[in-house]
Design a protein around this motif. Structure first.
Motif, PDB file in Angstrom:
ATOM      1  N   PRO A  87       0.800  -1.232   0.000  1.00 34.86           N
ATOM      2  CA  PRO A  87       0.000   0.000   0.000  1.00 34.86           C
ATOM      3  C   PRO A  87       0.828   1.274   0.000  1.00 34.86           C
ATOM      4  N   ASP A  88       2.044   1.231   0.567  1.00 38.59           N
ATOM      5  CA  ASP A  88       2.871   2.431   0.591  1.00 38.59           C
ATOM      6  C   ASP A  88       3.838   2.499  -0.583  1.00 38.59           C
ATOM      7  N   GLY A  89       3.768   1.533  -1.502  1.00 41.37           N
ATOM      8  CA  GLY A  89       4.627   1.545  -2.672  1.00 41.37           C
ATOM      9  C   GLY A  89       6.064   1.186  -2.393  1.00 41.37           C
ATOM     10  N   THR A  90       6.344   0.564  -1.249  1.00 41.62           N
ATOM     11  CA  THR A  90       7.718   0.261  -0.852  1.00 41.62           C
ATOM     12  C   THR A  90       8.172  -1.125  -1.300  1.00 41.62           C
ATOM     13  N   PHE A  91       7.267  -2.122  -1.228  1.00 42.33           N
ATOM     14  CA  PHE A  91       7.644  -3.506  -1.487  1.00 42.33           C
ATOM     15  C   PHE A  91       6.759  -4.133  -2.579  1.00 42.33           C
ATOM     16  N   ILE A  92       7.282  -5.227  -3.117  1.00 43.86           N
ATOM     17  CA  ILE A  92       6.517  -6.113  -3.989  1.00 43.86           C
ATOM     18  C   ILE A  92       6.581  -7.507  -3.378  1.00 43.86           C
ATOM     19  N   ALA A  93       5.435  -8.126  -3.169  1.00 45.44           N
ATOM     20  CA  ALA A  93       5.375  -9.510  -2.713  1.00 45.44           C
ATOM     21  C   ALA A  93       4.811 -10.350  -3.842  1.00 45.44           C
ATOM     22  N   TRP A  94       5.302 -11.583  -3.976  1.00 46.32           N
ATOM     23  CA  TRP A  94       4.856 -12.410  -5.089  1.00 46.32           C
ATOM     24  C   TRP A  94       5.036 -13.892  -4.764  1.00 46.32           C
ATOM     25  N   ASN A  98       5.825 -23.474  -8.449  1.00 48.84           N
ATOM     26  CA  ASN A  98       4.901 -24.113  -9.371  1.00 48.84           C
ATOM     27  C   ASN A  98       3.753 -24.738  -8.598  1.00 48.84           C
ATOM     28  N   GLU A  99       2.975 -25.591  -9.273  1.00 51.42           N
ATOM     29  CA  GLU A  99       1.798 -26.181  -8.638  1.00 51.42           C
ATOM     30  C   GLU A  99       2.173 -27.100  -7.473  1.00 51.42           C
ATOM     31  N   ARG A 100       3.341 -27.703  -7.557  1.00 52.84           N
ATOM     32  CA  ARG A 100       3.736 -28.645  -6.508  1.00 52.84           C
ATOM     33  C   ARG A 100       4.357 -27.956  -5.299  1.00 52.84           C
ATOM     34  N   ARG A 101       5.092 -26.873  -5.519  1.00 55.04           N
ATOM     35  CA  ARG A 101       5.733 -26.184  -4.410  1.00 55.04           C
ATOM     36  C   ARG A 101       5.880 -24.701  -4.763  1.00 55.04           C
ATOM     37  N   SER A 102       5.362 -23.853  -3.886  1.00 50.88           N
ATOM     38  CA  SER A 102       5.503 -22.409  -4.101  1.00 50.88           C
ATOM     39  C   SER A 102       5.691 -21.724  -2.757  1.00 50.88           C
ATOM     40  N   ASP A 103       6.402 -20.591  -2.786  1.00 50.72           N
ATOM     41  CA  ASP A 103       6.654 -19.796  -1.596  1.00 50.72           C
ATOM     42  C   ASP A 103       6.347 -18.335  -1.909  1.00 50.72           C
ATOM     43  N   VAL A 104       6.119 -17.551  -0.875  1.00 50.94           N
ATOM     44  CA  VAL A 104       5.899 -16.118  -1.033  1.00 50.94           C
ATOM     45  C   VAL A 104       7.214 -15.391  -0.794  1.00 50.94           C
ATOM     46  N   TRP A 105       7.581 -14.548  -1.747  1.00 51.19           N
ATOM     47  CA  TRP A 105       8.807 -13.775  -1.685  1.00 51.19           C
ATOM     48  C   TRP A 105       8.467 -12.291  -1.597  1.00 51.19           C
ATOM     49  N   ILE A 106       9.458 -11.497  -1.192  1.00 47.57           N
ATOM     50  CA  ILE A 106       9.277 -10.054  -1.101  1.00 47.57           C
ATOM     51  C   ILE A 106      10.567  -9.380  -1.556  1.00 47.57           C
ATOM     52  N   MET A 107      10.446  -8.203  -2.154  1.00 50.87           N
ATOM     53  CA  MET A 107      11.614  -7.415  -2.555  1.00 50.87           C
ATOM     54  C   MET A 107      11.244  -5.941  -2.504  1.00 50.87           C
ATOM     55  N   ASN A 108      12.244  -5.088  -2.544  1.00 49.09           N
ATOM     56  CA  ASN A 108      11.994  -3.663  -2.652  1.00 49.09           C
ATOM     57  C   ASN A 108      11.354  -3.359  -3.991  1.00 49.09           C
ATOM     58  N   VAL A 109      10.643  -2.255  -4.073  1.00 47.58           N
ATOM     59  CA  VAL A 109       9.862  -1.978  -5.269  1.00 47.58           C
ATOM     60  C   VAL A 109      10.739  -1.760  -6.498  1.00 47.58           C
ATOM     61  N   ASP A 110      12.035  -1.476  -6.298  1.00 42.25           N
ATOM     62  CA  ASP A 110      12.946  -1.330  -7.431  1.00 42.25           C
ATOM     63  C   ASP A 110      13.566  -2.654  -7.851  1.00 42.25           C
ATOM     64  N   GLY A 111      13.166  -3.763  -7.191  1.00 41.15           N
ATOM     65  CA  GLY A 111      13.684  -5.081  -7.535  1.00 41.15           C
ATOM     66  C   GLY A 111      14.869  -5.521  -6.709  1.00 41.15           C
ATOM     67  N   SER A 112      15.346  -4.679  -5.818  1.00 45.73           N
ATOM     68  CA  SER A 112      16.518  -5.024  -5.015  1.00 45.73           C
ATOM     69  C   SER A 112      16.129  -5.853  -3.794  1.00 45.73           C
ATOM     70  N   GLU A 113      17.087  -6.557  -3.248  1.00 45.97           N
ATOM     71  CA  GLU A 113      16.957  -7.346  -2.025  1.00 45.97           C
ATOM     72  C   GLU A 113      15.792  -8.339  -2.055  1.00 45.97           C
ATOM     73  N   PRO A 114      15.706  -9.199  -3.065  1.00 52.58           N
ATOM     74  CA  PRO A 114      14.661 -10.236  -3.048  1.00 52.58           C
ATOM     75  C   PRO A 114      14.964 -11.285  -1.982  1.00 52.58           C
ATOM     76  N   ARG A 115      13.926 -11.749  -1.277  1.00 52.94           N
ATOM     77  CA  ARG A 115      14.128 -12.729  -0.224  1.00 52.94           C
ATOM     78  C   ARG A 115      12.834 -13.491   0.023  1.00 52.94           C
ATOM     79  N   GLN A 116      12.982 -14.765   0.423  1.00 51.10           N
ATOM     80  CA  GLN A 116      11.810 -15.579   0.730  1.00 51.10           C
ATOM     81  C   GLN A 116      11.202 -15.128   2.041  1.00 51.10           C
ATOM     82  N   LEU A 117       9.861 -15.024   2.054  1.00 49.12           N
ATOM     83  CA  LEU A 117       9.152 -14.544   3.235  1.00 49.12           C
ATOM     84  C   LEU A 117       8.349 -15.653   3.906  1.00 49.12           C
TER      85      LEU A 117
END
Length: 650
Positions: A87-94, A98-117
């Protein structure tokens, strides 16, 4: 037009032609893309992210809300999907997996510092309180709220009562948490529920239901080209948006911005549907009082891959950036070099700096804190100020003044020299020197690349037509700039051309733009009947002073006043054609493709089009193996266009 043997990608099928109009633009700068209303003059202070498989698997892409500055944010061989902006435009979560295994990740809105959440979950959406809605279990049948601060989660769906459906997929809560919207395969469609399960309503057979950002209504994919709208009780209202019948009329992935001023969505051709393989593109519509504010949406992506699931963030900012500090001006001969320190903005980002000279704005500078003012006179004092402008076009106050006095120096070397061959002629064009004291340009010509250059007549404009030439012989040119003190610059880079007699065999139509005035461009091919072109908006077109061309100063077109029957007859008889045009793009941000030369009935039915996509050329040809719009198209990929006169042949 000269007959030629078509390349093999054409000869595998035959050409079919609807009765249509001919549109030709030659030696011009173009207007907007053909089937979009590009509202770039209106600032859209935000960003859009989306998923695309253009590099072979699903990755996350980002662009400004006006479609500029496209960047790929993720680079791997694992699918990255369901990306949403905080909501504040700071992060992107995604979701990564695949269908068998998926995790939620997060990174800064510019694409930096991606990490599993979060492990073993799929991303749903952000809530206004910065908590994440996530899904678990097969088909996303369980919904949880994940708190980033405490790194804890609580299950909020399904309720502990029996439901009228077998399963609910992807149940999303309303902003206040009192309602849920989801999709069920049986009974099939979009459903709305109360959190306790006591209220259950089948809204529609469509899908992708979601709550409005303020929680006041729901919207969903109702049908091809239509996004439905209903009350929180599930009572149908007028559609939120219905796209006009165009080539891209199958709509999905609707998303309202948090202020409900913009609707971003995906659309693909009417004969496609699959979310993984169809040619979905990203579109944007401005909304006023939840009604479309534009006649047609802006199309933001132009790629044959699948571009889907966009999300939009609009900046909210009422505070301008800080004033630029430590502005310095230093004379560099006849020019002035400016430097300053970056400004700051706590809410959005600084996008450009505006340069003022003696109180008047002279330039905007992006991605730099230096500027060289070359449009200056010799031995003159100048005073400069600089302001900073952010994403929402808020401008800071002016900086303190910085002054410098220029000296006198030799003019800069002229740039952008081009030589275009004609019949017993060579046309030269180049860029104007920035200095204010340029008196003339001197032209030099040689008959061999290493030969002796002879001086031709000097000119004051930035073009020259050399008619003292022979066809079939190559000529080499260089130019210099001369100031009022007769100081002459070094010679420019070499440009060369070989005049050729114009091809007449098989000609169908020829437009030389020699009229120089009026509303009609005449067909001078001599092939009857003539097919003259009419300037639709004369006030939006300027005849070039040096002749043989027009410039589109605003969006308009040239079009035939009758049907192009002689084209149809000749092309059907031969099944071959050549298109030849000289153009000078006004900008390299065109899309569409923006039409240069086209024979078409409307934006979704054409025989052929030669068009511009950024710095590349697109060629569409209607055959028995393409769509009625000539898709798929043939595109260059080597960025062949520049903001200079270019000779194109298809």
């Amino acid at each position: 037009m000269k007959h030629f043997r078509p390349p093999t990608w054409i000869t595998r099928s035959s050409i079919s032609y609807p009765t249509s109009l001919l549109l030709i633009l030659a030696m011009v700068s173009f207007g907007h893309a053909e089937d979009t209303q590009t509202n770039t003059a209106e600032s859209i202070p935000g960003l859009i992210i989306w998923m695309s498989n253009r590099d072979g698997d699903w990755e996350i892409f980002r662009m400004n809300a006006d479609g500029s500055e496209i960047r790929q944010l993720t680079h791997n061989e694992i699918a990255d999907t369901n990306a949403r902006i905080s909501p504040d435009g700071t992060f992107i979560a995604w979701t990564r997996g695949n269908e068998r295994r998926s995790d939620v990740w997060i990174m800064n809105v510019d694409g930096s510092e991606p990490r599993q959440l979060i492990s073993n979950a799929r991303m749903g959406e952000w809530r206004a309180d910065d908590r994440l809605v996530i899904f678990r279990k097969r088909n996303e049948t369980e919904t949880y709220l994940y708190d980033l601060a405490s790194q804890t989660e609580e299950q909020i769906w399904p309720p502990g009562v029996k439901l009228d459906v077998r399963e609910v997929y992807g149940a999303k809560p309303s902003p206040d948490g009192k309602l849920f919207i989801g999709w069920s395969p049986k009974p099939r469609g979009t459903w709305i529920f109360s959190a306790d399960g006591k209220f259950q309503k089948h809204v529609h057979g469509g899908c992708e239901g979601r709550f409005a950002p303020d929680g006041s209504f729901i919207y969903w994919v109702m049908a091809a080209g239509t996004f439905g709208k209903a009350t929180l009780a599930g009572e149908m209202q007028d559609p939120l948006y219905k796209i006009h019948a165009t080539e891209y009329g199958h709509t999905y992935f609707a998303r309202l911005s948090s202020d409900m001023q913009y609707l971003v969505f995906g659309a693909c051709p009417n004969d496609q549907h699959d979310h993984n393989t169809s040619d979905y593109e990203v579109f944007l519509m401005k909304m006023e009082d939840l009604k479309p504010a534009w006649d047609v949406p802006i199309r933001l992506t132009y790629h044959p891959a699948t571009d889907r699931w966009p999300d939009i963030f609009i900046y909210q900012d009422e505070t301008p950036p800080t004033v630029p500090l430590h502005v310095k001006a230093k004379a560099d001969g006849q020019h002035v070099r400016l430097t300053w320190e970056p400004s700051e903005d706590d809410e959005t980002k600084v996008t450009r700096y505006r340069i003022y000279r003696d109180g008047s704005a002279i330039a905007d500078v992006r991605n730099a804190t230096t500027y060289v003012d070359r449009a200056t006179d010799a031995r003159t004092k100048y005073a400069y100020q600089i302001s900073a402008i952010n994403m929402v076009n808020l401008e800071s106050g002016p900086s303190k003044r910085a002054g410098a006095k220029t000296s006198d120096s030799v003019p800069l070397i002229p740039s952008g020299l081009q030589a275009t061959s004609g019949d017993l002629s060579v046309r030269l064009n180049w860029s104007a020197n920035p200095e204010e004291d340029i008196r003339e340009y001197r032209i030099y010509r040689a008959d061999a690349s290493d030969g002796r250059y002879k001086r031709l007549p000097a000119v004051t404009q930035t073009s020259y037509v050399d008619t003292l030439v022979e066809n079939g012989k190559t000529y080499y040119y260089r130019i210099t700039a001369v100031d009022r003190k007769q100081q002459e610059s070094p010679r420019s880079d070499v440009a060369w051309a070989t005049p050729q007699s114009r091809v007449r065999e098989g000609l169908i139509a020829l437009y030389t733009f020699a009229e120089g005035q009026g509303q009609t461009v005449h067909d001078v091919s001599g092939i009857k009947p003539s097919l003259d072109l009419h300037i639709k908006d004369p006030d939006k077109v300027r005849w070039l002073e040096e002749g043989n061309g027009i410039e589109f100063v605003r969006s308009s077109m040239l079009r035939s006043q009758g049907t192009a029957d002689k084209f149809l007859q000749k092309l059907r008889a031969t099944n071959r054609m050549t298109l030849e045009v000289w153009i000078k793009p006004a900008t390299l941000s065109q899309s569409g493709p923006a039409r240069i030369l086209s024979m078409s009935a409307d934006p979704s039915q054409r025989n052929f089009t030669l068009g511009q996509i950024a710095s590349d050329v697109a060629y569409r040809l209607r055959t028995t193996k393409t769509s009625p719009n000539g898709s798929p198209e043939l595109d260059t990929t080597t960025h062949i266009l520049k903001e200079r006169t270019t000779h194109l042949v298809a």
